[in-house]
Design a protein around this motif. Structure first.
Motif, mmCIF file in Angstrom:
data_model
loop_
_atom_site.group_PDB
_atom_site.id
_atom_site.type_symbol
_atom_site.label_atom_id
_atom_site.label_comp_id
_atom_site.label_asym_id
_atom_site.label_seq_id
_atom_site.Cartn_x
_atom_site.Cartn_y
_atom_site.Cartn_z
ATOM 1 N N ARG A 96 31.329 28.521 25.783
ATOM 2 C CA ARG A 96 31.523 28.263 24.349
ATOM 3 C C ARG A 96 31.122 26.852 23.955
ATOM 4 O O ARG A 96 30.939 26.567 22.771
ATOM 5 C CB ARG A 96 32.972 28.530 23.947
ATOM 6 N N ASP A 97 30.978 25.935 24.934
ATOM 7 C CA ASP A 97 30.529 24.575 24.630
ATOM 8 C C ASP A 97 29.018 24.426 24.762
ATOM 9 O O ASP A 97 28.479 23.334 24.556
ATOM 10 C CB ASP A 97 31.213 23.569 25.560
ATOM 11 N N SER A 98 28.329 25.501 25.112
ATOM 12 C CA SER A 98 26.882 25.428 25.298
ATOM 13 C C SER A 98 26.152 25.522 23.965
ATOM 14 O O SER A 98 26.672 26.037 22.967
ATOM 15 C CB SER A 98 26.428 26.570 26.204
ATOM 16 N N ASP A 99 24.918 25.006 23.951
ATOM 17 C CA ASP A 99 24.067 25.151 22.769
ATOM 18 C C ASP A 99 23.885 26.627 22.419
ATOM 19 O O ASP A 99 23.766 26.985 21.242
ATOM 20 C CB ASP A 99 22.690 24.531 23.032
ATOM 21 N N PHE A 100 23.851 27.463 23.442
ATOM 22 C CA PHE A 100 23.618 28.897 23.300
ATOM 23 C C PHE A 100 24.654 29.525 22.368
ATOM 24 O O PHE A 100 24.315 30.113 21.332
ATOM 25 C CB PHE A 100 23.690 29.511 24.705
ATOM 26 N N PHE A 101 25.937 29.406 22.702
ATOM 27 C CA PHE A 101 26.963 30.077 21.901
ATOM 28 C C PHE A 101 27.357 29.277 20.668
ATOM 29 O O PHE A 101 27.769 29.868 19.661
ATOM 30 C CB PHE A 101 28.170 30.412 22.781
ATOM 31 N N GLN A 102 27.229 27.972 20.714
ATOM 32 C CA GLN A 102 27.419 27.214 19.479
ATOM 33 C C GLN A 102 26.383 27.625 18.444
ATOM 34 O O GLN A 102 26.684 27.762 17.254
ATOM 35 C CB GLN A 102 27.320 25.716 19.765
ATOM 36 N N TYR A 139 24.899 30.579 18.178
ATOM 37 C CA TYR A 139 25.267 31.882 17.619
ATOM 38 C C TYR A 139 26.422 31.758 16.626
ATOM 39 O O TYR A 139 26.410 32.386 15.554
ATOM 40 C CB TYR A 139 25.636 32.845 18.743
ATOM 41 N N GLY A 140 27.453 30.995 16.996
ATOM 42 C CA GLY A 140 28.591 30.855 16.099
ATOM 43 C C GLY A 140 28.207 30.253 14.765
ATOM 44 O O GLY A 140 28.630 30.740 13.691
ATOM 45 N N ARG A 141 27.371 29.213 14.793
ATOM 46 C CA ARG A 141 26.937 28.573 13.555
ATOM 47 C C ARG A 141 26.050 29.502 12.732
ATOM 48 O O ARG A 141 26.148 29.533 11.493
ATOM 49 C CB ARG A 141 26.187 27.281 13.893
ATOM 50 N N TYR A 142 25.207 30.246 13.435
ATOM 51 C CA TYR A 142 24.248 31.093 12.704
ATOM 52 C C TYR A 142 24.964 32.180 11.907
ATOM 53 O O TYR A 142 24.695 32.371 10.715
ATOM 54 C CB TYR A 142 23.253 31.719 13.679
ATOM 55 N N VAL A 143 25.893 32.903 12.524
ATOM 56 C CA VAL A 143 26.538 33.993 11.778
ATOM 57 C C VAL A 143 27.465 33.450 10.708
ATOM 58 O O VAL A 143 27.659 34.093 9.669
ATOM 59 C CB VAL A 143 27.285 34.962 12.723
ATOM 60 N N ALA A 144 28.041 32.242 10.930
ATOM 61 C CA ALA A 144 28.853 31.640 9.864
ATOM 62 C C ALA A 144 27.989 31.391 8.638
ATOM 63 O O ALA A 144 28.443 31.542 7.490
ATOM 64 C CB ALA A 144 29.500 30.352 10.352
ATOM 65 N N GLY A 145 26.738 31.007 8.858
ATOM 66 C CA GLY A 145 25.815 30.821 7.747
ATOM 67 C C GLY A 145 25.475 32.109 7.034
ATOM 68 O O GLY A 145 24.999 32.089 5.900
ATOM 69 N N LEU A 146 25.727 33.261 7.709
ATOM 70 C CA LEU A 146 25.500 34.560 7.080
ATOM 71 C C LEU A 146 26.738 35.072 6.362
ATOM 72 O O LEU A 146 26.734 36.190 5.824
ATOM 73 C CB LEU A 146 25.072 35.579 8.141
ATOM 74 N N GLY A 147 27.812 34.274 6.366
ATOM 75 C CA GLY A 147 29.004 34.636 5.605
ATOM 76 C C GLY A 147 30.089 35.327 6.393
ATOM 77 O O GLY A 147 31.032 35.870 5.803
ATOM 78 N N VAL A 148 29.985 35.356 7.741
ATOM 79 C CA VAL A 148 31.051 35.935 8.554
ATOM 80 C C VAL A 148 31.568 34.877 9.520
ATOM 81 O O VAL A 148 30.898 33.878 9.798
ATOM 82 C CB VAL A 148 30.577 37.188 9.331
ATOM 83 N N VAL A 149 32.761 35.106 10.031
ATOM 84 C CA VAL A 149 33.364 34.145 10.964
ATOM 85 C C VAL A 149 32.747 34.355 12.350
ATOM 86 O O VAL A 149 32.780 35.462 12.891
ATOM 87 C CB VAL A 149 34.892 34.321 11.026
ATOM 88 N N GLY A 150 32.195 33.296 12.919
ATOM 89 C CA GLY A 150 31.685 33.350 14.283
ATOM 90 C C GLY A 150 32.747 32.872 15.245
ATOM 91 O O GLY A 150 33.393 31.838 15.011
#
Length: 511
Positions: free
Chosen positions: A325-331, A333-344
């Motif tokens: 969860r501290d990797s660029d990989f999952f950070q 993903y989390g940021r990207y879907v938050a930008g789509l209006g859902v909680v990552g």
């Protein structure tokens, strides 16, 4: 002169090496097949009469007893005018006493050969590595595990190449295995790979060299020792008992291993998506909140929003840094879907080894409880997005989906345990769990996938077709396993954005 000390797996004695030893000697080497204490079997070349004292000794036999047997063989092999380098060969369980003896005679052992064996380390009992994990529970009051017979031998590995006569001989000569040899932890003072090492992989029993390459590319960093220049590999196209099914090819491989031949591997550039290689999409920074094992990436919204929980693959090392969860990989993903209006939501779970899927499943269930309890999350609109070896965790949610689970996304997943993943609990079989009642699945398939992984995906898709399960397939022909970190191509970016759009569509349908 090279001296081979040959140690077989459970229920068998030195007799299994007869043909291999003969070929090694004809080639000019010395061969010392070892019959471990208590493993002489029902028939020997010189029938023995068991005394009461011997019976008591057998009942007390443990791993240290067998290590002592191998030590005596090493000492015998190292005496006389023709004494040369000693090569220890451990088959299946036999690798445990071999490693223990090599640790104590480090100056005498030139090479260790793992013959269709696991990779135990300090503190590991053999029960965690032998093919049949239920064996210990079958030990009787005499503290002996009864040997298999007939078709039961298949529980201990592929019997491909064994004739009916050879299987009958196994039945006749098999000996009960002292349970303490399986339960006593192996104790080592140094690395098992502190000397030249060779792995001999029996491909009818499990993955071959390509499987090791897959482990180097996608497995925990601790396996990178397998890419050491002192480690070589061979394949034999036979079952789990090559000394009986292919004695000639096995003898040839052992001689070549002693000569430092074999395939050497390297860590591929595609190894580990958690090493700061960046995310494939240019995603704006977004703050996250840490709540125990999960991180939340929140959209700009006043009302509760649907959520996507990202589940990493593995096994991963418990001390891996950064954690998933501290990797660029999952950070990313989390940021990207938050930008789509859902909680990552990102998660660190305890998939540290193949036996840890139940622990990881507990962590996943607990994370879902935490996510659904957060007031900023719509608890009736949740999606799981699972990666790689985490794919086996989908089984629970495909078999008995709650109404609030709107879809399951899978990226380059493992959807059935591989042939030699015997430590995986039978519960984790996504292809068997899939049905028309399962939630919609968004499956992203990498075109350059590891073949053993791809076979599990093919089987899953066949079940989906047969049952009418809803599966949306996103093919990425030029993508590798873990492509988000390593293949920053237009088609991989399109695959991520397309999969995310599908997940969001399922989360918001009817809302």
């Amino acid at each position: 002169m090279t001296a081979f000390v040959l140690v077989s797996g459970p229920f068998t004695g030195g007799w299994v090496w007869d043909e291999v030893a003969e070929r090694l000697r004809k080639a000019g080497a010395a061969a010392y097949p070892v019959t471990l204490t208590g493993m002489a079997g029902a028939e020997t070349s010189e029938p023995e009469t068991e005394t009461e004292a011997e019976t008591e000794t057998d009942l007390e036999t443990d791993l240290e007893t067998h290590i002592g047997d191998v030590l005596r063989a090493i000492d015998e092999a190292g005496t006389g005018p023709d004494a040369g380098e000693v090569v220890l060969v451990g088959h299946d369980y036999g690798i445990h006493p071999v490693l223990g003896a090599a640790d104590r005679r480090a100056g005498r052992v030139a090479r260790v050969v793992y013959l269709d064996a696991g990779l135990p380390g300090d503190g590991d009992p053999a029960s965690a590595f032998v093919p049949d994990p239920t064996a210990v529970g079958r030990a009787g009051a005499d503290r002996l595990v009864p040997p298999p017979s007939g078709a039961e031998w298949a529980r201990w590995g592929s019997t491909e190449g064994l004739s009916a006569a050879v299987l009958a001989r196994l039945d006749r000569l098999a000996a009960p295995q002292p349970v303490r040899t399986l339960t006593q932890p192996l104790r080592l003072t140094g690395s098992p790979f502190g000397r030249p090492t060779t792995g001999v992989l029996c491909t009818a029993n499990g993955p071959g060299i390509s499987g090791v390459e897959m482990l180097l590319a996608a497995g925990p960093p601790r396996f990178r020792v397998l890419a050491s220049p002192t480690v070589t590999f061979f394949e034999l196209e036979t079952g789990h008992w090559p000394m009986l099914s292919a004695p000639g090819p096995l003898a040839e491989v052992l001689l070549r291993a002693a000569a430092d031949e074999g395939v050497r591997l390297s860590v591929p550039e595609t190894a580990s998506p958690f090493e700061g290689r960046g995310f494939l999409l240019d995603v704006p920074e977004r703050p996250s909140e840490r709540h125990g094992p999960i991180d939340l990436y929140l959209p700009e919204a006043e009302e509760p929003r649907p959520a996507v929980l990202f589940v990493h693959g593995g096994p991963v090392s418990p001390d891996q840094k950064p954690t998933p969860r501290d990797s660029d990989f999952f950070q990313g993903y989390g940021r990207y879907v938050a930008g789509l209006g859902v909680v990552g939501v990102t998660l660190d779970h305890r998939l540290y080894g193949l036996a840890d899927y139940p622990h990881a499943a507990e962590d996943l269930a607990r994370a879902l409880e935490l996510v659904r309890a957060d007031p900023r999350v719509d608890p009736e609109r949740i999606a799981l997005w699972i990666f790689s070896g985490g794919g086996l965790l989908a089984a629970d949610w495909l078999a008995a989906p709650p109404p609030w689970l709107r879809c399951v996304a899978l990226n380059y997943p493992v959807l059935a345990p591989l042939a030699d993943w015997r430590q995986v609990d039978a519960r984790f079989r996504p292809a068997e769990a899939l049905s028309a009642a399962s939630p919609p699945v968004v499956l992203t398939r990498a075109g350059l996938e590891h073949p053993p992984f791809q076979e599990t995906v093919d089987a899953f898709l066949a079940v989906a077709k047969r049952t009418g399960a809803e599966v949306e397939l996103i093919d990425v022909p030029l993508a590798h396993h873990g492509f988000e970190a390593i293949d920053h191509l237009p088609e991989t970016r399109e695959a991520v954005t397309g999969a995310a759009a599908s997940v969001v569509r399922h989360l918001t349908a009817g809302h």
